[in-house]
Design an enzyme around this catalytic site. Structure first.
Site, PDB file in Angstrom:
ATOM      1  N   ARG A 167     -23.782  15.025  56.293  1.00 10.11           N
ATOM      2  CA  ARG A 167     -23.164  15.101  57.615  1.00 10.11           C
ATOM      3  C   ARG A 167     -23.943  14.327  58.694  1.00 10.11           C
ATOM      4  NH1 ARG A 167     -18.863  16.480  55.201  1.00 10.11           N
ATOM      5  NH2 ARG A 167     -18.128  18.632  55.206  1.00 10.11           N
ATOM      6  N   SER A 215     -13.183  21.898  58.592  1.00  6.18           N
ATOM      7  CA  SER A 215     -14.345  22.747  58.328  1.00  6.18           C
ATOM      8  C   SER A 215     -15.423  22.490  59.369  1.00  6.18           C
ATOM      9  CB  SER A 215     -14.899  22.450  56.928  1.00  6.18           C
ATOM     10  OG  SER A 215     -16.081  23.196  56.702  1.00  6.18           O
TER      11      SER A 215
END
Length: 264
Positions: A167, A215
């Site tokens: 990420r 998410s």
């Protein structure tokens, strides 16, 4: 500033509601909202506005704006920055191009390598910055090089020199203006199957019928946040009026300790 940027083709808006530019559909006004269509305009903009007075916005699908708005300038890349071209097994695209359009281009030209991007509605720049993807595959796997602007300088950074991680990318303080994806010929035509499977998974696990950002959790090493939430009995819990729209700060202050104990 407005006259100069407008003469270069920029669209300049004052007190623009940020709720109009994010998937959560909330957020107060930005002092200025500027759409920049080409590199000459971007270069001039960077000479005018200090780095700490603007925020570069992709598709607005991974951000939560305050109701108080943003005291500064929100920038979005449009025009030339949304173009997509193809050369054999490579796709060259602007940082403002929609990831879904790039995936469609790859599929139409029998290229594979971006299937993990299905269902991600943001831009190429935002996806690379956050190293978007699924559980096992990331967009960084397909990146060949990235063009960025940082401190008034334009630089091309290869995949080998980039700092991709879970990420994250190392491009968080840059403006991603272009990217080249290196893909493979889909000889067996398997990409459609993988695209369908990935899309079905998103349909089953994310509330696509309401404003959301997909998410919102980052999994700690060796753990699944979703599994941890279920194990401590917090699935479906909410505080205030935010049901279905993510987890509030109050939720963390009330239940965060249980998650920490379960994780560590």
């Amino acid at each position: 500033m407005i006259e100069l940027l407008s003469s270069l083709g920029c669209r300049v808006l004052k007190d623009e509601p940020l709720s109009m530019h994010c998937s959560f559909k909330i957020g107060g006004p930005a002092d200025f909202f500027i759409e920049i269509p080409n590199e000459p305009a971007l270069s001039e903009f960077l000479k005018i506005i200090p780095d700490d007075r603007f925020y570069i916005l992709g598709g607005g699908t991974n951000i939560l704006f305050s109701d108080e708005g943003y005291r500064g300038t929100i920038v979005r890349l449009t025009g030339d920055f949304k173009k997509i071209s193809i050369s054999r097994d490579e796709i060259l695209c602007g940082g403002g191009a929609l990831l879904s359009d790039v995936l469609k281009t790859a599929y139409e030209n029998d290229l594979t390598g971006l299937e993990c991007a299905i269902g991600i509605l943001g831009t190429v720049g935002g996806a690379i910055c956050g190293n978007a993807g699924g559980r096992d595959k990331w967009i960084s796997d397909a990146v060949k090089s990235v063009e960025v602007y940082e401190n008034l300088k334009r630089e091309f950074i290869s995949r080998e020199k980039a700092v991709f991680g879970y990420r994250k990318s190392g491009f968080e303080n840059c403006i991603i203006s272009k990217a080249i994806f290196s893909l493979k010929e889909d000889i067996k035509k398997d990409s459609l199957k993988e695209i369908s499977e990935n899309m079905q998974k998103r349909l089953e696990t994310q509330p696509l019928n309401m404003p959301n950002v997909g998410s919102v959790f980052k999994n700690p090493d060796g753990f699944s946040v979703g599994k941890l939430i279920e194990e401590v009995g917090l699935k479906g819990k909410c505080v205030g009026k935010g049901a279905g729209f993510g987890t509030s700060r109050k939720f963390y202050s009330k239940y965060g300790e249980a998650l920490l104990q379960k994780t560590f």
